[in-house]
Design an enzyme around this catalytic site. Structure first.
Site, PDB file in Angstrom:
ATOM      1  N   HIS A  54      -4.746  -2.029  -0.281  1.00 65.40           N
ATOM      2  CA  HIS A  54      -5.495  -1.501  -1.426  1.00 65.40           C
ATOM      3  C   HIS A  54      -5.610  -2.298  -2.523  1.00 65.40           C
ATOM      4  CE1 HIS A  54      -1.569   0.166  -2.385  1.00 65.40           C
ATOM      5  NE2 HIS A  54      -2.210   0.457  -3.679  1.00 65.40           N
ATOM      6  N   HIS A  56      -5.027  -2.156  -5.799  1.00 67.93           N
ATOM      7  CA  HIS A  56      -3.905  -2.247  -7.179  1.00 67.93           C
ATOM      8  C   HIS A  56      -3.642  -3.648  -7.290  1.00 67.93           C
ATOM      9  CE1 HIS A  56      -3.387   2.580  -7.203  1.00 67.93           C
ATOM     10  NE2 HIS A  56      -4.596   1.922  -7.749  1.00 67.93           N
ATOM     11  N   ASP A  58      -0.550  -4.778  -8.221  1.00 66.06           N
ATOM     12  CA  ASP A  58       0.656  -5.087  -7.634  1.00 66.06           C
ATOM     13  C   ASP A  58       0.669  -5.167  -6.206  1.00 66.06           C
ATOM     14  OD1 ASP A  58       0.210  -2.182  -7.325  1.00 66.06           O
ATOM     15  OD2 ASP A  58       2.426  -1.881  -7.062  1.00 66.06           O
ATOM     16  N   HIS A  59      -0.528  -5.139  -5.444  1.00 69.85           N
ATOM     17  CA  HIS A  59      -0.706  -5.658  -3.938  1.00 69.85           C
ATOM     18  C   HIS A  59      -1.762  -6.782  -3.920  1.00 69.85           C
ATOM     19  CE1 HIS A  59       1.145  -1.573  -2.736  1.00 69.85           C
ATOM     20  NE2 HIS A  59       0.974  -1.450  -4.272  1.00 69.85           N
ATOM     21  N   HIS A 113      -4.295   7.792  -2.270  1.00 66.46           N
ATOM     22  CA  HIS A 113      -3.739   6.995  -3.206  1.00 66.46           C
ATOM     23  C   HIS A 113      -4.982   6.401  -4.084  1.00 66.46           C
ATOM     24  CE1 HIS A 113      -0.890   4.872  -5.497  1.00 66.46           C
ATOM     25  NE2 HIS A 113      -1.533   3.550  -4.888  1.00 66.46           N
ATOM     26  N   ASP A 137       0.726   1.927  -0.229  1.00 68.39           N
ATOM     27  CA  ASP A 137       1.427   3.112  -1.038  1.00 68.39           C
ATOM     28  C   ASP A 137       0.899   4.228  -0.641  1.00 68.39           C
ATOM     29  OD1 ASP A 137       2.087   1.155  -2.629  1.00 68.39           O
ATOM     30  OD2 ASP A 137       0.830   1.476  -4.437  1.00 68.39           O
ATOM     31  N   HIS A 175       6.930  -0.255  -1.776  1.00 69.95           N
ATOM     32  CA  HIS A 175       7.844   0.031  -2.867  1.00 69.95           C
ATOM     33  C   HIS A 175       9.120   0.675  -2.388  1.00 69.95           C
ATOM     34  CE1 HIS A 175       4.946  -0.582  -6.243  1.00 69.95           C
ATOM     35  NE2 HIS A 175       4.177   0.010  -5.317  1.00 69.95           N
TER      36      HIS A 175
HETATM   37 FE    FE Z   1       1.821  -0.218  -5.704  1.00 71.66          FE
HETATM   38 ZN    ZN Z   2      -0.830   1.366  -5.413  1.00 72.44          ZN
END
Ligand code: FE
Ligand code: ZN
Length: 257
Positions: A54, A56, A58-59, A113, A137, A175
């Site tokens: 996805h 985001h 942090d990905h 999410h 996530d 995570h």
């Molecule tokens: Fe994440």
């Molecule tokens: Zn995420």
């Protein structure tokens, strides 16, 4: 196909898939590039694919730098994430397949999410009988992602698809949230003995700074409250029986935990 965990940022996991024979690699959700580049160098690998779950940051935060270092890398993500994943070349939908090394992954479209979230599922290789699920996530070990762009009904649908996969499936979530997830889980499913022993086990592992990822889907089915909306104990906690209502109530409690 070998899989290596690269821990990055405060609690993210990046997964490096690689093939010893061809010396090629794919990376799942590279939050950052630097530690991935270091690992590629260490193992003498050429990066051929980035599998994003996805959009985001942090990905996908490492996409550009990795593409710069490996101009031929192919960047995959969900169709619904069009325009949100840097460098994306392939737009995946439910049922599509992607290949890496000697394995083929099936794509599940799992919004909730985020509205474009997908997962990559590699069925078991004949040699070890265990499948690999890269679910970003959506399912976490002992928990699930927050509903930023979706509804409880969508998430029940999405997790419902993943829940049908074999118990012998490794869940590679993005995570290290397992301990806090299980501390919450025990408050909504207190009499679950498998959950009690999992919590005790994870406490020990985290005391020693060990990764609790991947987990096994079979264990998630037994202990993760967000896969258990049809269990009487969770329905009692939620004072609801309809799946999306049970899920929504428990998710709401987790948001405030
Ligand atoms: Fe994440
Ligand atoms: Zn995420």
């Amino acid at each position: 196909m070998k899989i290596e965990i690269i821990p990055v940022l405060s609690d993210n996991y990046v997964f490096l898939l690689w093939d010893e024979q061809t010396k090629t690699a794919a990376v799942v959700d590279p939050a950052v590039a630097k530690p991935v580049l270091a690992k590629l160098k260490e193992l003498d690998l050429e990066l051929v694919a980035i599998f994003n779950t996805h959009h985001h940051s942090d990905h996908v935060g490492g996409n550009h730098k990795l593409q710069h270092a490996f101009p031929n890398v192919c960047i995959y993500g969900g169709l619904e994430d069009k325009g949100r994943i840097p460098g994306q070349k392939v737009y995946l939908q439910e049922g599509d397949q992607v290949e890496f090394s000697d394995r083929t992954a099936s794509i599940f479209f799992i919004p909730g999410h985020t509205r474009g979230h997908i997962s990559y599922y590699f069925p078991p290789a004949e040699s070890d009988g265990i499948g690999e699920l890269f679910c970003g996530d959506t399912i976490f070990a002992g928990g699930c992602g927050r509903l930023f762009e979706g509804t409880p009904a969508q998430m029940v649908d999405s997790i419902g698809k993943l829940r049908q996969l074999p118990d012998q499936t490794r869940v590679w979530c993005a995570h290290e949230y397992t301990l806090s997830n299980l501390k919450f889980a025990i408050t909504v499913d207190a009499d679950n003995q498998v959950l009690q022993s999992r919590l005790a086990q994870v406490k020990k592992e985290r005391d020693r700074n060990l990764f609790t990822v991947p987990s096994l889907l079979g264990l998630e089915k037994q202990t993760n409250p967000f896969l258990r909306w049809d269990q009487p104990a969770l329905q009692a906690t939620a004072t609801q029986t309809e799946p999306a209502r049970v899920f929504g109530k428990i998710r709401g409690m987790k948001d405030l935990f």
